[in-house]
Design a protein around this motif. Structure first.
Motif, short mmCIF file in Angstrom:
data_model
loop_
_atom_site.label_atom_id
_atom_site.label_comp_id
_atom_site.label_asym_id
_atom_site.label_seq_id
_atom_site.Cartn_x
_atom_site.Cartn_y
_atom_site.Cartn_z
N UNK A 186 8.83 0.55 12.50
CA UNK A 186 10.40 1.26 12.42
C UNK A 186 11.55 0.37 11.81
N UNK A 187 11.39 -0.47 10.68
CA UNK A 187 12.18 -1.14 10.12
C UNK A 187 12.55 -2.42 10.53
N UNK A 188 11.77 -2.92 11.75
CA UNK A 188 11.84 -4.32 12.08
C UNK A 188 10.93 -5.26 11.90
N UNK A 189 10.10 -5.12 10.88
CA UNK A 189 8.97 -5.90 10.43
C UNK A 189 8.83 -5.97 9.00
N UNK A 190 8.78 -7.13 8.36
CA UNK A 190 8.59 -7.05 6.91
C UNK A 190 7.12 -6.78 6.66
N UNK A 191 7.06 -5.75 5.61
CA UNK A 191 5.56 -5.54 5.23
C UNK A 191 5.14 -6.28 3.78
N UNK A 192 4.01 -6.94 3.93
CA UNK A 192 3.85 -7.69 2.79
C UNK A 192 3.26 -6.85 1.45
N UNK A 193 3.55 -7.38 0.31
CA UNK A 193 3.14 -6.69 -0.89
C UNK A 193 1.50 -6.27 -0.79
N UNK A 194 0.56 -7.21 -0.22
CA UNK A 194 -0.58 -6.67 -0.04
C UNK A 194 -1.06 -5.47 0.91
N UNK A 195 -0.03 -5.52 1.91
CA UNK A 195 -0.25 -4.32 2.90
C UNK A 195 0.22 -3.11 2.25
N UNK A 196 1.57 -3.18 1.49
CA UNK A 196 1.92 -1.92 0.62
C UNK A 196 0.95 -1.81 -0.34
N UNK A 197 0.24 -2.51 -1.07
CA UNK A 197 -0.75 -1.95 -2.17
C UNK A 197 -1.78 -1.29 -1.51
N UNK A 198 -2.41 -1.84 -0.25
CA UNK A 198 -3.72 -1.37 0.59
C UNK A 198 -3.24 0.00 0.99
N UNK A 199 -1.85 0.26 1.34
CA UNK A 199 -1.51 1.51 1.86
C UNK A 199 -1.58 2.61 0.56
N UNK A 200 -1.01 2.05 -0.40
CA UNK A 200 -0.85 2.83 -1.57
C UNK A 200 -2.26 3.10 -2.46
N UNK A 201 -3.21 2.48 -2.45
CA UNK A 201 -4.45 2.74 -2.71
C UNK A 201 -5.24 3.74 -2.13
N UNK A 202 -5.06 3.43 -0.57
CA UNK A 202 -5.79 4.61 0.18
C UNK A 202 -5.07 5.91 0.42
N UNK A 203 -3.68 5.95 0.01
CA UNK A 203 -2.89 7.24 0.12
C UNK A 203 -3.30 7.91 -1.52
N UNK A 204 -3.64 7.15 -2.47
CA UNK A 204 -3.78 7.98 -3.73
C UNK A 204 -5.02 8.41 -3.71
N UNK A 205 -6.15 7.52 -3.39
CA UNK A 205 -7.49 8.20 -3.21
C UNK A 205 -7.70 9.25 -2.24
N UNK A 206 -6.95 9.22 -1.06
CA UNK A 206 -7.18 10.49 -0.08
C UNK A 206 -6.51 11.58 -1.04
N UNK A 207 -5.25 11.51 -1.73
CA UNK A 207 -4.65 12.60 -2.08
C UNK A 207 -5.57 13.08 -3.35
N UNK A 208 -6.06 12.47 -3.94
CA UNK A 208 -6.81 12.93 -5.24
C UNK A 208 -8.31 13.62 -4.63
N UNK A 209 -8.73 13.03 -3.73
CA UNK A 209 -9.78 13.78 -3.02
C UNK A 209 -9.44 15.25 -2.57
N UNK A 210 -8.16 15.47 -2.11
CA UNK A 210 -7.87 16.77 -1.83
C UNK A 210 -7.44 17.73 -2.95
N UNK A 211 -6.65 16.73 -3.93
CA UNK A 211 -6.20 17.78 -5.19
C UNK A 211 -6.50 17.23 -6.56
N UNK A 212 -7.24 16.22 -6.60
CA UNK A 212 -7.58 15.86 -7.90
C UNK A 212 -8.76 16.78 -8.53
#
Length: 212
Positions: A186-212
């Motif tokens: 909740x804004x109290x820890x830095x999130x690495x670029x690698x973590x951000x990328x992993x979250x983004x890939x999972x989000x886009x792939x999940x989204x496309x499974x539903x709406x692609x």
């Protein structure tokens, strides 16, 4: 007459610049110390203005806090809206474009200003509940509306299979911001670029499974 008009313009620009300096300084001090511990004198020093100048522009500490948070939020929203605008011309690779947009949204959600906004919001929501409507992710959200518009256009063009663009937009943003919110504590820890990328890939792939 022209000289007088130009002088008035300079005065007006100077007032706007001074107000911006005050709001920027106020946000920095509030983010660093919290509302209760921050003082107007410290904000004036950081802004490089006299203390009475702060009161002339923003009247009191409460008003100063509200406007500082709203200004910081508006700046962040503008950056997010510009990012969403990339979906106007996604090209042939819809997944690649969604990844690019999602990665930038994740980066913006994890930058120092966004983290500070969340910390202030959580700490002061009881005192300033109306600020929930000013910050991305809460209340009427311009980001969701803008993204829904882009998704609706992509659906009309046969690029996505969406019957409710507003819901799809809400879910896309939630798939990105939800995990990042948890990982950032909740804004109290830095999130690495690698973590951000992993979250983004999972989000886009999940989204496309539903709406692609």
């Amino acid at each position: 007459m022209a000289e007088v008009a130009e002088q008035r313009k300079r005065v007006h620009r100077g007032r706007i610049d001074k107000r911006k300096a005050i709001l920027d300084a106020a946000f920095a001090v509030f983010a660093r110390k919290g509302y209760a511990q921050a003082c107007v004198n410290e904000i004036a020093v950081e802004a490089g203005v006299a203390k009475p100048t702060v009161y002339n522009h923003l009247t009191d500490k409460v008003n100063l806090f509200r406007h500082a948070v709203e200004a910081a939020s508006d700046a962040l929203i503008s950056q997010n809206l510009a990012t969403i605008g990339r979906l106007a011309d996604p090209g042939d690779d819809i997944r690649g474009t969604l990844l690019a947009v999602g990665s930038e949204l994740a980066r913006l959600a994890c930058n120092e200003q966004a983290q500070a906004l969340r910390r202030l919001l959580y700490a002061e929501a009881a005192r300033f509940p109306e600020l929930l409507d000013a910050v991305p992710g809460y209340g009427p959200d311009r980001l969701t509306e803008a993204l829904a518009d882009r998704f609706a256009r992509l659906a009309l063009g046969g690029r996505l299979r969406i019957s409710d663009p507003a819901l799809a937009a809400e879910q896309f943003l939630a798939l990105i911001t939800g995990p990042l919110e948890t990982r950032s504590r909740y804004g109290n820890r830095s999130v690495s670029v690698q973590e951000q990328q992993a979250v983004t890939v999972a989000a886009v792939d999940t989204f496309l499974l539903a709406f692609g």
